[in-house]
Every structure is written in C-alpha cells, then in structure tokens.
Design a protein around this motif. Structure first.
Motif, PDB file in Angstrom:
ATOM      1  N   GLN A  10      -5.894   1.507 -21.712  1.00 35.16           N
ATOM      2  CA  GLN A  10      -6.472   0.428 -20.917  1.00 35.16           C
ATOM      3  C   GLN A  10      -7.955   0.249 -21.240  1.00 35.16           C
ATOM      4  O   GLN A  10      -8.452  -0.877 -21.315  1.00 35.16           O
ATOM      5  CB  GLN A  10      -6.279   0.720 -19.430  1.00 35.16           C
ATOM      6  CG  GLN A  10      -4.815   0.673 -19.003  1.00 35.16           C
ATOM      7  CD  GLN A  10      -4.611   1.095 -17.564  1.00 35.16           C
ATOM      8  OE1 GLN A  10      -5.565   1.184 -16.792  1.00 35.16           O
ATOM      9  NE2 GLN A  10      -3.356   1.344 -17.192  1.00 35.16           N
ATOM     10  N   PRO A  36       1.197  -8.385 -22.344  1.00 36.88           N
ATOM     11  CA  PRO A  36       0.900  -6.954 -22.179  1.00 36.88           C
ATOM     12  C   PRO A  36      -0.598  -6.679 -22.080  1.00 36.88           C
ATOM     13  O   PRO A  36      -1.024  -5.769 -21.342  1.00 36.88           O
ATOM     14  CB  PRO A  36       1.494  -6.320 -23.442  1.00 36.88           C
ATOM     15  CG  PRO A  36       2.543  -7.266 -23.890  1.00 36.88           C
ATOM     16  CD  PRO A  36       2.022  -8.626 -23.538  1.00 36.88           C
ATOM     17  N   SER A  38      -2.876  -8.716 -20.772  1.00 37.81           N
ATOM     18  CA  SER A  38      -3.263  -9.094 -19.411  1.00 37.81           C
ATOM     19  C   SER A  38      -2.852  -8.023 -18.405  1.00 37.81           C
ATOM     20  O   SER A  38      -3.593  -7.708 -17.461  1.00 37.81           O
ATOM     21  CB  SER A  38      -2.626 -10.436 -19.038  1.00 37.81           C
ATOM     22  OG  SER A  38      -3.093 -11.472 -19.889  1.00 37.81           O
ATOM     23  N   GLN A  39      -1.674  -7.434 -18.603  1.00 34.05           N
ATOM     24  CA  GLN A  39      -1.197  -6.385 -17.695  1.00 34.05           C
ATOM     25  C   GLN A  39      -2.108  -5.147 -17.770  1.00 34.05           C
ATOM     26  O   GLN A  39      -2.433  -4.541 -16.737  1.00 34.05           O
ATOM     27  CB  GLN A  39       0.240  -6.008 -18.052  1.00 34.05           C
ATOM     28  CG  GLN A  39       1.257  -7.098 -17.733  1.00 34.05           C
ATOM     29  CD  GLN A  39       2.631  -6.800 -18.288  1.00 34.05           C
ATOM     30  OE1 GLN A  39       2.875  -5.696 -18.795  1.00 34.05           O
ATOM     31  NE2 GLN A  39       3.529  -7.777 -18.202  1.00 34.05           N
ATOM     32  N   GLN A  40      -2.521  -4.781 -18.981  1.00 32.66           N
ATOM     33  CA  GLN A  40      -3.407  -3.625 -19.136  1.00 32.66           C
ATOM     34  C   GLN A  40      -4.724  -3.868 -18.396  1.00 32.66           C
ATOM     35  O   GLN A  40      -5.241  -2.987 -17.702  1.00 32.66           O
ATOM     36  CB  GLN A  40      -3.690  -3.375 -20.635  1.00 32.66           C
ATOM     37  CG  GLN A  40      -2.502  -2.903 -21.446  1.00 32.66           C
ATOM     38  CD  GLN A  40      -2.305  -1.395 -21.335  1.00 32.66           C
ATOM     39  OE1 GLN A  40      -2.483  -0.808 -20.283  1.00 32.66           O
ATOM     40  NE2 GLN A  40      -1.937  -0.770 -22.451  1.00 32.66           N
ATOM     41  N   ARG A  42      -5.290  -5.940 -15.887  1.00 29.64           N
ATOM     42  CA  ARG A  42      -5.083  -5.956 -14.436  1.00 29.64           C
ATOM     43  C   ARG A  42      -4.945  -4.537 -13.878  1.00 29.64           C
ATOM     44  O   ARG A  42      -5.472  -4.226 -12.795  1.00 29.64           O
ATOM     45  CB  ARG A  42      -3.817  -6.770 -14.095  1.00 29.64           C
ATOM     46  CG  ARG A  42      -3.992  -8.274 -14.269  1.00 29.64           C
ATOM     47  CD  ARG A  42      -2.886  -9.045 -13.559  1.00 29.64           C
ATOM     48  NE  ARG A  42      -2.870 -10.433 -13.997  1.00 29.64           N
ATOM     49  CZ  ARG A  42      -2.076 -10.908 -14.954  1.00 29.64           C
ATOM     50  NH1 ARG A  42      -1.241 -10.095 -15.584  1.00 29.64           N
ATOM     51  NH2 ARG A  42      -2.119 -12.186 -15.273  1.00 29.64           N
ATOM     52  N   ARG A  43      -4.220  -3.680 -14.591  1.00 28.61           N
ATOM     53  CA  ARG A  43      -4.065  -2.291 -14.124  1.00 28.61           C
ATOM     54  C   ARG A  43      -5.413  -1.580 -14.075  1.00 28.61           C
ATOM     55  O   ARG A  43      -5.696  -0.807 -13.152  1.00 28.61           O
ATOM     56  CB  ARG A  43      -3.106  -1.537 -15.051  1.00 28.61           C
ATOM     57  CG  ARG A  43      -1.648  -1.950 -14.884  1.00 28.61           C
ATOM     58  CD  ARG A  43      -0.782  -1.308 -15.937  1.00 28.61           C
ATOM     59  NE  ARG A  43       0.581  -1.834 -15.885  1.00 28.61           N
ATOM     60  CZ  ARG A  43       1.391  -1.878 -16.937  1.00 28.61           C
ATOM     61  NH1 ARG A  43       0.979  -1.449 -18.115  1.00 28.61           N
ATOM     62  NH2 ARG A  43       2.615  -2.363 -16.794  1.00 28.61           N
TER      63      ARG A  43
END
Length: 302
Positions: A10, A36, A38-40, A42-43
C-alpha cells in the motif's frame, strides 16, 4: 496508543500515485489495473484515518496528510530495498562478519596468506581475528563465539566439529646457543634427555603436548619440564635465557632470536598438523567461502 501497521504494497502504491498524480499512469507503472490501485489507496487511507489525495475531475493532488506521509513512506521503501540487498549479500557470502580463532604460531605460516587471499576475494566481509590456543578454540567453536578455528593438532574426534588438515611441518629442537648441542646440525632426541624442557601447558593444547612428550618417551626418556609458557614466542624467549630446551614446529625458526639455535631432530618422521575447524551444522556461507579458499590455495609447507 497502538500504531497502525502500514503494509508495504500500500505504501508503494501511495508513493507511485503521489509521484504520478494520475491513477491511470500510476496503475500502468505498477503493472496493475486502476480498480486494485484505488482499493490499495482506500485501505491505506482507512488505516491513516484521513484522505491522502484530493480527487477532482481530471486532477489528483496530495492532501496535507498525504504530503506529511510521503517522506516517511519513501524512507520505509528505501530501507526495505537496502535491507533486502544487504540480506542477499550476506546470504551469498559477499558481506557479513566472520570470526576466526588462530594459534599465534600460525601468524608465521598459513595465516597471512590465507587472510590476504580471502580479503581480496571478499572485500565486503569483516574479519574478526582472535588469537587463541587450541583448547580455547575448540571451546569457542562449541559456544559459537567463533566461526572458524585455525589450530594445531585437533582432537581425534568431535561429533559436532569438522577438521581439515591444511599443513604439516616437522619439529625442531630449540636450544640456547650456549648449549653443547647447538654446535651440531642435527640433534638426536635422546641427546636431550638430561636437559630441562620449556613447553606449552597441556591444558592449552593437549594433543600437541602429548605428541611432544610421546616423542621423548619413544626416544627413551621422560622430559623434565622446568617451565611452561602459553605461546611459542615466549617458549623461545625462555630458552634464550637458558631455562631449558624445547621441541617446536619448524615454522618457529622464523622467530629471530640471536641467542637461540633451531636444529633438525632425528628421527625426523614426526610432524605436527595444522587444521581448520568448523561446526558441522553451521550454514553460514562465509564459513563455506573460507573453507573453499583454503582448498584452492593450500599453504606452502615450511
């Protein structure tokens, strides 16, 4: 307060996006699709508790929180890369520390050439050299306070240790120049029967001590020991004072003392062994490197 764990993937995604400021370009650089990425992000933002990027149509910028995190994220990734490179170098035997015990007399024979060759081949390795007699080296190997031993007359058997003979050399008689036998080119051991002896204590080198006294016994006498000394240089110095005579490895002749004579002995079949020792279960690649160096560059015999 417990610190949140920040997974390195991340952080990597965050740094790349911070440099590109474009999701499409950052995803292409990372070799992944945009979702993927964007997901990283956000996390990571969930872990930080604040937004790292301001997302506007056609424009991505770092928030104050993101600007604060960026230098630390870069340091973390750099430290990881440096750590991985250092670990690979150690694992391949290119860097690290190798602790070597050596008998002092080997500074007159195998030690200088061996260390010089090893340092030329592996300049990134730090060599920790420790002067020790044979018995302390064996103890240090078992205690794992040294990695390699260079010693005289290793024990006959040690289940946990390996030994390899790298040099053998004959014994010589060490005499004060005033001794009647100093005028001879060779000395028969039996001729030393009436002379007091200066020897290393048995505790520091049991096998070598037993070999020397055994040679005397085979010649028909038990040596009368007048003085002990822990190092061969000291043995020779005490002989020079007239305290007695000694039997020593031939390389001791390289110690230059004006009032000491070194003479070949008869019979001349007895030789002392110099060996390299290591722990059999030691998987340190530097140990393997040094053993290979010894095999490839056998020392000259005296």
């Amino acid at each position: 307060m417990e610190r949140p764990e920040l997974p390195l993937p991340q952080l990597h995604a965050f740094v790349v996006l911070a440099e590109e400021l474009h999701f499409g370009h950052a995803a292409a650089r990372l070799g992944i699709a945009q979702p993927p990425l964007s997901q990283q992000i956000r996390r990571l933002e969930d872990k930080v508790g604040h937004a790292l990027f301001s997302r506007e149509p056609g424009r991505v910028t770092l928030t104050a929180t993101g600007r604060e995190l960026l230098p630390a994220a870069r340091r973390a990734l750099t430290d990881l890369a440096d750590g991985l490179a250092a670990a690979r170098a150690v694992g391949s035997g290119q860097t690290g520390r190798l602790r070597i015990g050596f008998a002092a007399s080997l500074a007159l024979t195998v030690l200088p050439g061996l260390l010089r060759t090893f340092r030329q081949r592996f300049p990134g390795v730090h060599l920790d050299i420790r002067e020790m007699t044979t018995a302390p080296q064996i103890a240090a190997l078992h205690a794992e306070t040294i990695d390699i031993g260079l010693l005289r007359e290793p024990p006959a058997a040690e289940a946990e240790l390996g030994f390899r003979t790298i040099l053998t050399e004959p014994f010589v008689a060490v005499l004060p120049v005033t001794h009647p036998l100093a005028a001879q080119r060779t000395v028969r051991l039996a001729q030393l029967a009436d002379s007091p002896f200066v020897l290393l204590p048995r505790a520091v080198g049991p096998q070598l001590y037993d070999q020397i006294t055994g040679l005397c016994t085979a010649a028909g006498f038990t040596p009368r020991i007048a003085q002990h000394a822990v190092e061969w240089q000291t043995v020779c110095a005490l002989v020079e004072t007239g305290l007695g005579v000694s039997l020593a490895p031939a390389s001791i002749r390289r110690i230059r003392l004006k009032s000491v004579a070194f003479r070949r002995i008869e019979p001349g079949i007895a030789r002392t062994r110099v060996a390299v020792a290591w722990r059999k279960n030691d998987h340190n690649p530097l140990v393997t490197r040094l053993l290979a160096t010894v095999s490839q560059d056998p020392p000259d015999r005296p």
